[in-house]
Scaffold this active site. Structure first.
Site, short mmCIF file in Angstrom:
data_model
loop_
_atom_site.label_atom_id
_atom_site.label_comp_id
_atom_site.label_asym_id
_atom_site.label_seq_id
_atom_site.Cartn_x
_atom_site.Cartn_y
_atom_site.Cartn_z
N CYS A 86 -29.66 0.37 -14.60
CA CYS A 86 -29.62 1.12 -13.34
C CYS A 86 -28.17 1.36 -12.92
O CYS A 86 -27.47 2.15 -13.55
CB CYS A 86 -30.43 0.38 -12.27
SG CYS A 86 -30.87 1.41 -10.85
N HIS A 203 -35.78 -1.03 -14.98
CA HIS A 203 -35.39 -2.43 -14.85
C HIS A 203 -36.26 -3.35 -15.70
O HIS A 203 -37.30 -3.83 -15.23
CB HIS A 203 -35.52 -2.86 -13.39
CG HIS A 203 -34.48 -2.31 -12.47
ND1 HIS A 203 -33.33 -3.01 -12.15
CD2 HIS A 203 -34.41 -1.14 -11.80
CE1 HIS A 203 -32.59 -2.29 -11.31
NE2 HIS A 203 -33.22 -1.14 -11.10
N GLU A 205 -35.74 -6.42 -16.40
CA GLU A 205 -35.75 -7.78 -15.83
C GLU A 205 -36.83 -7.94 -14.76
O GLU A 205 -37.18 -9.07 -14.40
CB GLU A 205 -34.37 -8.12 -15.26
CG GLU A 205 -34.04 -7.56 -13.89
CD GLU A 205 -33.61 -6.09 -13.89
OE1 GLU A 205 -33.22 -5.58 -12.83
OE2 GLU A 205 -33.65 -5.46 -14.97
#
Length: 233
Positions: A86, A203, A205
């Site tokens: 990002c 994302h 994660e």
């Protein structure tokens, strides 16, 4: 394998990245402060999402001049593994480690929802656990994720297979409707020509644990670990 997560003023996904890496890989990981002048001892550097320096001027523009970026750039140029997620992707383009730029989303609104990505190249350190054409579900959360580059750069990205992820529908079809932000050619993630630097807007994660309802993001971190273990014999 040792990971380092850079912390810029305004980073808000650094803790998420550190936790996901620990959970998925079981490998050592530490924060790297933005004023650090060295990244010695690390095998993979992560530039996390957030709003580094408040996105003043434009996203990633100020972070590119943080002291830590000098050793990060040198690390990448020597073949070190770097992933920008990002805002981290935006920083990588500003630093010249990846081509192109990220513009405002086509609807000029901040977007935060799940997207589907199709794996376009499974021969890189970041995708070696994937099947070619595999579809994964990974959330986005950005206001400036509209990838743009000139026609010649786009041609080179396509020919060199540097486009690793494209936005798609759940069945893997690349359609305008599946493109959330207007990115050229539905681009969601690219690597450099050498293949050791990845920038992606979604994302991983945030979808790396079952408690979150989705573990597709594990693919990226597990691929890195697999690649490193093979490289080290």
């Amino acid at each position: 394998m040792k990971f380092g997560v850079v912390v810029f003023p305004g980073s808000n996904c650094d803790a998420d990245c550190l936790h996901a890496i620990q959970t998925v890989t079981g490998q050592p990981v530490e924060y790297i402060w933005h004023k650090s002048g060295s990244v010695d001892g690390f095998d993979c550097i992560v530039l996390p999402g957030g709003f580094s320096y408040g996105d003043y001027l434009r996203c990633g523009a100020v972070a590119r001049f943080s002291p830590v970026m000098t050793p990060v750039i040198e690390f990448a140029q020597k073949g070190g593994l770097v992933i920008g997620i990002c805002n981290g992707f935006q920083v990588l383009t500003e630093a010249g480690l990846l081509p192109g730029t990220l513009h405002r989303n086509k609807n000029l609104q901040f977007l935060c929802h799940d997207t589907f990505l199709r794996v376009e190249n499974n021969t890189t350190p970041f995708t070696c656990r994937a099947s070619l054409g595999q579809v994964i579900k990974v959330p986005i959360a950005h206001g400036e994720g509209n990838y743009y580059a000139g026609p010649e750069t786009i041609r080179q990205l396509e020919e060199n297979k540097q486009i690793l992820f494209r936005y798609c529908d759940p069945h893997g079809e690349i359609t305008p409707e599946a493109n959330p932000n207007g990115s050229l050619n539905n681009i969601a993630g690219i690597c450099n020509e050498r293949g050791n630097v990845l920038g992606m807007m979604p994302h991983p994660e945030r979808c790396a644990e079952s408690v979150l309802g989705n573990t597709d993001g594990q693919l990226i971190f597990q691929s890195l670990l697999d690649f490193w273990q093979r490289r080290c014999g």
